[in-house]
Design a protein around this motif. Sequence first.
Motif, PDB file in Angstrom:
ATOM      1  N   LEU A 193       0.870  -1.179   0.000  1.00  0.00           N
ATOM      2  CA  LEU A 193       0.000   0.000   0.000  1.00  0.00           C
ATOM      3  C   LEU A 193       0.903   1.224   0.000  1.00  0.00           C
ATOM      4  CD1 LEU A 193      -3.016   0.689   0.052  1.00  0.00           C
ATOM      5  CD2 LEU A 193      -2.871   0.832   2.536  1.00  0.00           C
ATOM      6  N   ASP A 194       0.654   2.124  -0.908  1.00  0.00           N
ATOM      7  CA  ASP A 194       1.462   3.342  -1.063  1.00  0.00           C
ATOM      8  C   ASP A 194       0.533   4.535  -0.838  1.00  0.00           C
ATOM      9  OD1 ASP A 194       2.955   5.510  -1.885  1.00  0.00           O
ATOM     10  OD2 ASP A 194       3.933   4.407  -3.497  1.00  0.00           O
ATOM     11  N   LEU A 195       0.781   5.301   0.211  1.00  0.00           N
ATOM     12  CA  LEU A 195      -0.105   6.400   0.595  1.00  0.00           C
ATOM     13  C   LEU A 195       0.655   7.720   0.648  1.00  0.00           C
ATOM     14  CD1 LEU A 195      -1.932   4.628   3.559  1.00  0.00           C
ATOM     15  CD2 LEU A 195      -2.790   4.895   1.220  1.00  0.00           C
ATOM     16  N   ARG A 196      -0.058   8.818   0.387  1.00  0.00           N
ATOM     17  CA  ARG A 196       0.527  10.161   0.471  1.00  0.00           C
ATOM     18  C   ARG A 196       0.348  10.694   1.890  1.00  0.00           C
ATOM     19  NH1 ARG A 196      -1.031  15.642  -0.688  1.00  0.00           N
ATOM     20  NH2 ARG A 196      -3.189  14.956  -1.056  1.00  0.00           N
ATOM     21  N   VAL A 197       1.434  11.141   2.521  1.00  0.00           N
ATOM     22  CA  VAL A 197       1.399  11.668   3.895  1.00  0.00           C
ATOM     23  C   VAL A 197       1.065  13.153   3.824  1.00  0.00           C
ATOM     24  CG1 VAL A 197       2.687  12.010   6.028  1.00  0.00           C
ATOM     25  CG2 VAL A 197       3.100   9.969   4.631  1.00  0.00           C
ATOM     26  N   VAL A 198      -0.038  13.543   4.487  1.00  0.00           N
ATOM     27  CA  VAL A 198      -0.550  14.910   4.356  1.00  0.00           C
ATOM     28  C   VAL A 198      -0.381  15.759   5.611  1.00  0.00           C
ATOM     29  CG1 VAL A 198      -2.206  14.242   2.591  1.00  0.00           C
ATOM     30  CG2 VAL A 198      -2.891  14.168   5.004  1.00  0.00           C
ATOM     31  N   GLY A 199       0.161  15.182   6.670  1.00  0.00           N
ATOM     32  CA  GLY A 199       0.333  15.967   7.885  1.00  0.00           C
ATOM     33  C   GLY A 199       0.826  15.115   9.036  1.00  0.00           C
ATOM     34  N   LYS A 200       0.797  15.710  10.217  1.00  0.00           N
ATOM     35  CA  LYS A 200       1.311  15.032  11.413  1.00  0.00           C
ATOM     36  C   LYS A 200       0.432  15.390  12.600  1.00  0.00           C
ATOM     37  CE  LYS A 200       5.751  15.054  12.162  1.00  0.00           C
ATOM     38  NZ  LYS A 200       7.129  15.507  12.561  1.00  0.00           N
TER      39      LYS A 200
ATOM     40  N   ALA B   8      -2.559   9.378   4.161  1.00  0.00           N
ATOM     41  CA  ALA B   8      -2.203   8.923   5.517  1.00  0.00           C
ATOM     42  C   ALA B   8      -1.724  10.110   6.327  1.00  0.00           C
ATOM     43  CB  ALA B   8      -1.121   7.848   5.443  1.00  0.00           C
ATOM     44  N   LEU B   9      -1.709   9.932   7.623  1.00  0.00           N
ATOM     45  CA  LEU B   9      -1.253  10.975   8.547  1.00  0.00           C
ATOM     46  C   LEU B   9      -0.174  10.410   9.442  1.00  0.00           C
ATOM     47  CD1 LEU B   9      -2.047  13.931   9.568  1.00  0.00           C
ATOM     48  CD2 LEU B   9      -3.168  12.717  11.458  1.00  0.00           C
ATOM     49  N   ARG B  10       0.971  11.063   9.525  1.00  0.00           N
ATOM     50  CA  ARG B  10       1.996  10.684  10.510  1.00  0.00           C
ATOM     51  C   ARG B  10       1.406  10.942  11.886  1.00  0.00           C
ATOM     52  NH1 ARG B  10       5.444   8.033  12.927  1.00  0.00           N
ATOM     53  NH2 ARG B  10       7.604   8.716  13.217  1.00  0.00           N
ATOM     54  N   ILE B  11       1.428   9.910  12.776  1.00  0.00           N
ATOM     55  CA  ILE B  11       0.738  10.032  14.058  1.00  0.00           C
ATOM     56  C   ILE B  11       1.567   9.426  15.170  1.00  0.00           C
ATOM     57  CG2 ILE B  11      -0.551   7.838  13.967  1.00  0.00           C
ATOM     58  CD1 ILE B  11      -3.046   9.538  14.898  1.00  0.00           C
ATOM     59  N   MET B  12       1.483  10.025  16.351  1.00  0.00           N
ATOM     60  CA  MET B  12       2.212   9.563  17.527  1.00  0.00           C
ATOM     61  C   MET B  12       1.237   8.943  18.541  1.00  0.00           C
ATOM     62  SD  MET B  12       5.085  10.427  16.446  1.00  0.00           S
ATOM     63  CE  MET B  12       5.734  11.521  15.180  1.00  0.00           C
ATOM     64  N   THR B  13       1.767   8.101  19.396  1.00  0.00           N
ATOM     65  CA  THR B  13       0.944   7.414  20.392  1.00  0.00           C
ATOM     66  C   THR B  13       0.144   8.415  21.225  1.00  0.00           C
ATOM     67  OG1 THR B  13       2.570   5.635  20.530  1.00  0.00           O
ATOM     68  CG2 THR B  13       0.991   5.810  22.342  1.00  0.00           C
ATOM     69  N   GLY B  14      -1.155   8.165  21.332  1.00  0.00           N
ATOM     70  CA  GLY B  14      -2.035   9.024  22.121  1.00  0.00           C
ATOM     71  C   GLY B  14      -2.659  10.156  21.356  1.00  0.00           C
TER      72      GLY B  14
ATOM     73  N   PRO C 228       9.089   5.056   4.734  1.00  0.00           N
ATOM     74  CA  PRO C 228       8.728   6.434   4.369  1.00  0.00           C
ATOM     75  C   PRO C 228       9.693   6.993   3.316  1.00  0.00           C
ATOM     76  CG  PRO C 228       9.820   6.379   6.503  1.00  0.00           C
ATOM     77  CD  PRO C 228       9.679   4.957   6.072  1.00  0.00           C
ATOM     78  N   GLN C 229       9.162   7.766   2.392  1.00  0.00           N
ATOM     79  CA  GLN C 229       9.960   8.426   1.359  1.00  0.00           C
ATOM     80  C   GLN C 229       9.342   9.785   1.093  1.00  0.00           C
ATOM     81  OE1 GLN C 229       9.917   5.761  -1.987  1.00  0.00           O
ATOM     82  NE2 GLN C 229      11.609   4.503  -1.203  1.00  0.00           N
TER      83      GLN C 229
ATOM     84  N   VAL D  32       4.437   7.042   2.091  1.00  0.00           N
ATOM     85  CA  VAL D  32       4.798   5.916   2.950  1.00  0.00           C
ATOM     86  C   VAL D  32       4.290   4.639   2.295  1.00  0.00           C
ATOM     87  CG1 VAL D  32       2.692   6.078   4.373  1.00  0.00           C
ATOM     88  CG2 VAL D  32       4.736   4.968   5.286  1.00  0.00           C
ATOM     89  N   ARG D  33       5.139   3.591   2.303  1.00  0.00           N
ATOM     90  CA  ARG D  33       4.760   2.298   1.740  1.00  0.00           C
ATOM     91  C   ARG D  33       4.908   1.225   2.820  1.00  0.00           C
ATOM     92  NH1 ARG D  33       7.896   0.060  -1.811  1.00  0.00           N
ATOM     93  NH2 ARG D  33       9.709   1.413  -1.518  1.00  0.00           N
ATOM     94  N   PHE D  34       4.053   0.192   2.770  1.00  0.00           N
ATOM     95  CA  PHE D  34       4.157  -0.924   3.714  1.00  0.00           C
ATOM     96  C   PHE D  34       3.442  -2.133   3.131  1.00  0.00           C
ATOM     97  CE2 PHE D  34       0.610   1.790   4.903  1.00  0.00           C
ATOM     98  CZ  PHE D  34      -0.453   0.907   4.991  1.00  0.00           C
ATOM     99  N   ASP D  35       3.803  -3.314   3.637  1.00  0.00           N
ATOM    100  CA  ASP D  35       3.197  -4.582   3.223  1.00  0.00           C
ATOM    101  C   ASP D  35       1.789  -4.658   3.813  1.00  0.00           C
ATOM    102  OD1 ASP D  35       2.399  -7.188   2.801  1.00  0.00           O
ATOM    103  OD2 ASP D  35       4.260  -8.110   3.518  1.00  0.00           O
ATOM    104  N   ARG D  36       0.771  -4.651   2.946  1.00  0.00           N
ATOM    105  CA  ARG D  36      -0.612  -4.606   3.458  1.00  0.00           C
ATOM    106  C   ARG D  36      -0.985  -5.875   4.205  1.00  0.00           C
ATOM    107  NH1 ARG D  36      -4.760  -7.317   1.143  1.00  0.00           N
ATOM    108  NH2 ARG D  36      -4.396  -8.414  -0.819  1.00  0.00           N
ATOM    109  N   LEU D  37      -0.322  -7.011   3.953  1.00  0.00           N
ATOM    110  CA  LEU D  37      -0.654  -8.265   4.617  1.00  0.00           C
ATOM    111  C   LEU D  37      -0.223  -8.276   6.086  1.00  0.00           C
ATOM    112  CD1 LEU D  37       0.229 -10.822   1.777  1.00  0.00           C
ATOM    113  CD2 LEU D  37      -2.019  -9.894   2.408  1.00  0.00           C
ATOM    114  N   ARG D  38       0.601  -7.316   6.453  1.00  0.00           N
ATOM    115  CA  ARG D  38       1.045  -7.243   7.849  1.00  0.00           C
ATOM    116  C   ARG D  38       0.185  -6.293   8.686  1.00  0.00           C
ATOM    117  NH1 ARG D  38       7.448  -6.734   8.241  1.00  0.00           N
ATOM    118  NH2 ARG D  38       6.916  -7.411  10.356  1.00  0.00           N
ATOM    119  N   VAL D  39      -0.880  -5.789   8.101  1.00  0.00           N
ATOM    120  CA  VAL D  39      -1.744  -4.830   8.793  1.00  0.00           C
ATOM    121  C   VAL D  39      -3.194  -5.296   8.698  1.00  0.00           C
ATOM    122  CG1 VAL D  39      -2.410  -2.404   8.998  1.00  0.00           C
ATOM    123  CG2 VAL D  39      -0.161  -2.999   8.091  1.00  0.00           C
TER     124      VAL D  39
END
Length: 431
Positions: free
Chosen positions: A87-94, A110-116, A134-135, A139-146
Motif C-alpha cells: 500500500l502506497d499512501l501520500r502523507v498529508v500531515g502530522k 495517511a497521517l503521521r501520528i504519535m501514540t495518544g 517512508p519516502q 509511505v509504503r508498507f506490506d498490506r498483509l502485515r496490517v
Amino acid sequence: MTSSPNHPSHADTTPDLHVDEVHQRIARLVARGRKDLPTEQIALGEAVGRILAADVLSPVSVPPHDNAAMDGYAFSGAALQSAGAELDLRVVGKARAGAPWNGQLGPGEALRIMTGAVMPRGADTVVPQELCQPQADRVRFDRLRVVAGAHCRKAGEDLRAGGLALAAGTRLAPAALGLLASLGQAEVNVRRRLRVAVLSTGDELLQPGEPPRPGAIYDSNRTTLSALVRSLGLAPLDLGPVPDRADALAAALTDAGRQADVVISSGGVSVGEADHTRSALAASGELAFWHVAMRPGRPFAAGVLTGDAGAPLPFFGLPGNPVAAMVSFLVFVRPALLQLAGCGAAEAVAPPLVRARTSRALRKRPGRTEYQRAVLRRVPGALPVVDVALNQSSAVLSAMVAADALVVLPHDQGHVDADEEVDVLLLDTLS
C-alpha cells in the motif's frame, strides 16, 4: 464454661470449632455490629486503602476520543481491501498527543501520528512505523502485515460517560486511584476510617524502650496488630497494656467501647488463673466462642461488647503468642474488619489460595486446620515449591518475618509427603 465469674475451668470440654464454623459465627457478629460509618471528602492522593462511600459514575468517556495506540501512520482500513501486495499512501500531515490534526483524510492519504494522538477524520487504522518505508511525502508498507482497525483505541473503550466506574464499598488500591484520576476527580467520597482499639494483657509485658527485668518480655503484639490494622487503611487506637486483673481489663474494655468501632486484645484467652479476657467479655457483653481447631491460634475468643449508647461492639480476643495472634488476625479478623469498614463482600473475603509442592514431608494430625509458615520458590514451567520453616512454634516471630506464605493444611488432612501438592496463602495478598 467457667468455674467462677473470673477463672475459667481447666476442665472445659467444649469442642474446638472448625475454622469454617468460626467464619460463619464471625459473619453473624459482623452483621450485628456493622453500621454505616460517616463519610468524608478527601484528596485523591490521601485515599489509598480507604473505602469508597458511594458509586462513582464516569463523567466522561475514557478515552474521550479515538486515538493512536502506536507511533506510525493513520489511514482508512478500507484501503487494504483493494490494494496489491504493498500500500502506497501520500502523507498529508502530522499529529501528536495534545496537538491534533484538524483535517480529514481522503482516499490514498495517511497521517503521521504519535501514540495518544487523536485519530483524524477518515482514519480508523494505524500501521506501526517499524513496518513502514517512508519516502519524502509518501509511505509504503506490506498490506498483509496490517489488519483494518489495528492500533486504534476507540473513544469510551475503557469507560463510557455515565457508566459505573467504581462501586461503593471498593477499597481504593493504586489502580482505582489512577482510574479516578483519569476521570478528572481531584477528591473522593470515602467512609470514615474504622476505629480499631488494640490492647494487650499480661503482667509480664514490657514496653519497647523500657529496661529489661527478670521474667518479663517485650510486648510485640500491639505493635504488630496496630500495623496490620493500619495496612488495611483503618485507624488503630493503641489502648496500651492491661495488667492481669479482672477489674483492670473490665475498665479497659469499657474505655474501648467509648472510643472504638471494634476491639482487639491479645493474651488472656487461655485457661490460666490470670486469663480474664473471656470472663470479662461474658460479664460486659456476649461471648460467642473461644477456641478453634487450628494451629497456631487455638485460644481465640470472639463476641460483642456493649458499646456507646448500647450498640453492639465486635470484640476479638487473640492468643498471646505473637505468631498465633498474627495468623488469627489474618485468617479471621482481617475480613471482619474490612466488612465493618464498609467493604463490599467480594473484597472482604480471603484471597484465593495457590497450589504448590512441598520440598519436604510435613507432619500433621487430622482434626485441626494448620497454617504453616513457608517461603515460596517459583519454578519455571512447573508449580512453585514451598520450603516450610522447620520451627513452627507460635512464639517464633522471626520465622514469620522470613515467610512470604502460609501453607494451609485442611482440617481432615494427615501427614504430607515430600513433593505433594498443598494450598498456599500468599502473605502479600493480605495487606
